[in-house]
Design an enzyme around this catalytic site. Structure first.
Site, mmCIF file in Angstrom:
data_model
loop_
_atom_site.group_PDB
_atom_site.id
_atom_site.type_symbol
_atom_site.label_atom_id
_atom_site.label_comp_id
_atom_site.label_asym_id
_atom_site.label_seq_id
_atom_site.Cartn_x
_atom_site.Cartn_y
_atom_site.Cartn_z
ATOM 1 N N SER A 117 41.592 61.147 32.640
ATOM 2 C CA SER A 117 42.273 60.669 34.184
ATOM 3 C C SER A 117 43.005 59.575 34.398
ATOM 4 C CB SER A 117 40.897 59.501 35.199
ATOM 5 O OG SER A 117 40.708 58.010 33.522
ATOM 6 N N SER A 120 40.502 60.634 28.576
ATOM 7 C CA SER A 120 41.513 59.882 29.688
ATOM 8 C C SER A 120 42.637 59.271 29.178
ATOM 9 C CB SER A 120 41.002 58.946 30.439
ATOM 10 O OG SER A 120 39.458 59.307 31.069
ATOM 11 N N LYS A 132 47.876 52.329 35.824
ATOM 12 C CA LYS A 132 46.580 53.328 36.393
ATOM 13 C C LYS A 132 45.967 52.667 36.594
ATOM 14 C CE LYS A 132 42.799 55.756 34.456
ATOM 15 N NZ LYS A 132 42.026 56.078 33.194
#
Length: 446
Positions: A151, A175, A77
């Protein structure tokens, strides 16, 4: 010809250790899939093709037999440092400066033999439950008209599309679990302090945790073991647990739609048939949970945005941070979080695991949410993902587990929650659900 795309991390690592395939061959196959499909999916902000192949070759100088993730391609990420790559956090306001060293979780993955093939798209500052912005848009590989979620949306999309078998993400208000539920993956948000955090400026007051995204429980267990730097073996014998099932939304005024309530009840029925003590029971969520969630959500963004040029932030991010600034002082006391833990602790003293829907409804359409107003984003996010925030506020472990399909054919999912230190128990229950109700591992994009 054997293909390694679509194989699990456990299978790949075993084959590399046994010298049935080289790390370069595995990485090259996955890079080819990224090149072929990521233009449609939008999982990656940047792909490290040459560097990943070179690092795969370097693995041959190590003792492959000692590497639990030998040759396994992973995605990271884009809010965690990868040596030699810029950490943009989904924003035009962040510096395009290469990191000098890996984040500790990335270093642990590499030490275990994993190869980082790229950094994945996120919404700006990892604020929202949809992933789009100046660096790209991550779509759900099962339904490209829908967002992958956020996210950790790019990380989830990469795994669901078969571009990597594992991805590293993090979870501050859902997330990991939100995009995993959208994309048919297993995700584990560990409890506080189990895996090193170091996310943004203070981990959203200690609410944000790093964790795995995988296609199987076995792979999630393997990656979690590496991240936590501890063995997490499955139990030698089946363990009977007390499981509460609740389909009530923790946030007042938000309704959970029928496909998700059905999935939770069907999962509960299977676990009951497997011998667990399962009964309906709603946690005593306080009426102030909605306002507390909003205060912590916005305050975390306010802190992360402090050093950034607001003129280079998207409007929804600027407003989110502005709202949060008024809450930062109160949130830092931790009072509401402690009150929530105290309120929910007796429930988890009585029940080993809480089973809920993972989401309230299917993910929003994949559109330019970053160009839309703040309130519209807040309402869209809250309407579909009310189930996750309480467990960041408490700091307790929680998982998203695929279970069944939505009417559209996209994956459905349930959530498992446990008391502190119960990661192994959650993985055990998730593994039983995987056996009782098997799911397809990756989306077909051909």
């Amino acid at each position: 010809m054997t293909t390694w795309v679509g194989r699990t991390a456990t299978e790949i690592a075993a084959a590399v250790r046994e010298q049935r395939v080289t790390p370069r061959e595995v990485v090259a196959e996955h890079l080819a899939r990224i090149e072929r499909f990521d233009g449609r999916v939008g999982a990656f902000r940047t792909v490290r093709a040459d560097a990943a192949l070179a690092e795969a070759d370097e693995l041959l100088s190590r003792d492959l037999g000692q590497l639990p993730l030998a040759g396994v391609p992973v995605a990271v990420k884009d809010n965690l440092a990868v040596r030699g790559e810029a950490n943009r956090n989904g924003s035009a306001a962040t510096p395009d400066t290469p990191a000098g060293e890996d984040h500790v979780t990335v270093a642990r993955l590499r030490a275990a033999g994993a190869v980082v093939v790229g950094l994945t798209n996120v919404p700006e500052l990892c604020v929202f439950g949809t992933t789009e912005g100046v660096h790209g848009t991550a779509r759900n590989p099962w339904d490209l008209s829908r967002t992958a979620g956020g996210s950790s949306g790019g990380s989830a999309a990469a795994v669901a599309a078969g571009m990597v078998p594992l991805a590293l993400g993090n979870d501050g208000m859902g997330s990991l679990r939100i995009p995993a539920a959208n994309c048919g993956l297993v995700a584990l948000k560990p409890g506080h302090g189990v895996v090193p955090a170091g996310i943004g400026h203070g981990d959203w007051f200690g609410m944000s945790e790093n964790g795995p995204l995988a296609t199987t429980v076995e792979d999630a267990r393997l990656m979690f073991s590496v991240l936590a730097d501890t063995e997490q073996p499955p139990p030698a014998e089946p363990v009977t647990r007390s499981i509460a099932v609740s389909v009530r939304s923790p946030l007042a005024g938000v309704r959970v739609t029928r496909p998700y309530t059905i999935a939770a009840r069907q999962a509960a029925a299977l676990l009951s048939e497997a011998g667990h003590r399962v009964r309906p029971a709603n946690p005593p969520y306080p009426v102030w949970l909605s306002t507390t969630s909003l205060a912590h959500w916005t305050a975390g963004t306010a802190v992360d945005a402090e050093d950034l040029d607001p003129r280079r932030l998207a409007r929804r991010t600027r407003v989110h941070a502005a709202v949060g600034r008024r809450f930062v002082t109160g949130v830092r006391t931790g009072l509401r979080r402690e009150q929530l833990r105290a309120r929910l602790a007796p429930f988890f003293a009585e029940h080993d695991v809480l089973l809920t829907p993972a989401l309230a409804r299917r993910s929003p359409a994949s559109v330019a949410w970053h160009e839309r107003g703040w309130l519209r984003n807040i309402l869209a996010n809250t309407a579909y993902s009310p189930m996750t925030p309480p467990w960041n506020l408490t700091g307790w472990p929680a998982m998203a587990v695929p279970f069944g399909t939505l009417p559209s054919g996209a994956p459905c999912a349930v959530q498992l929650v446990g008391r502190p230190g119960s990661e192994a128990a959650l993985l055990d229950v998730a593994g039983q659900l995987e056996v009782l109700n098997p799911w397809r591992r990756t989306a077909r994009l051909d």
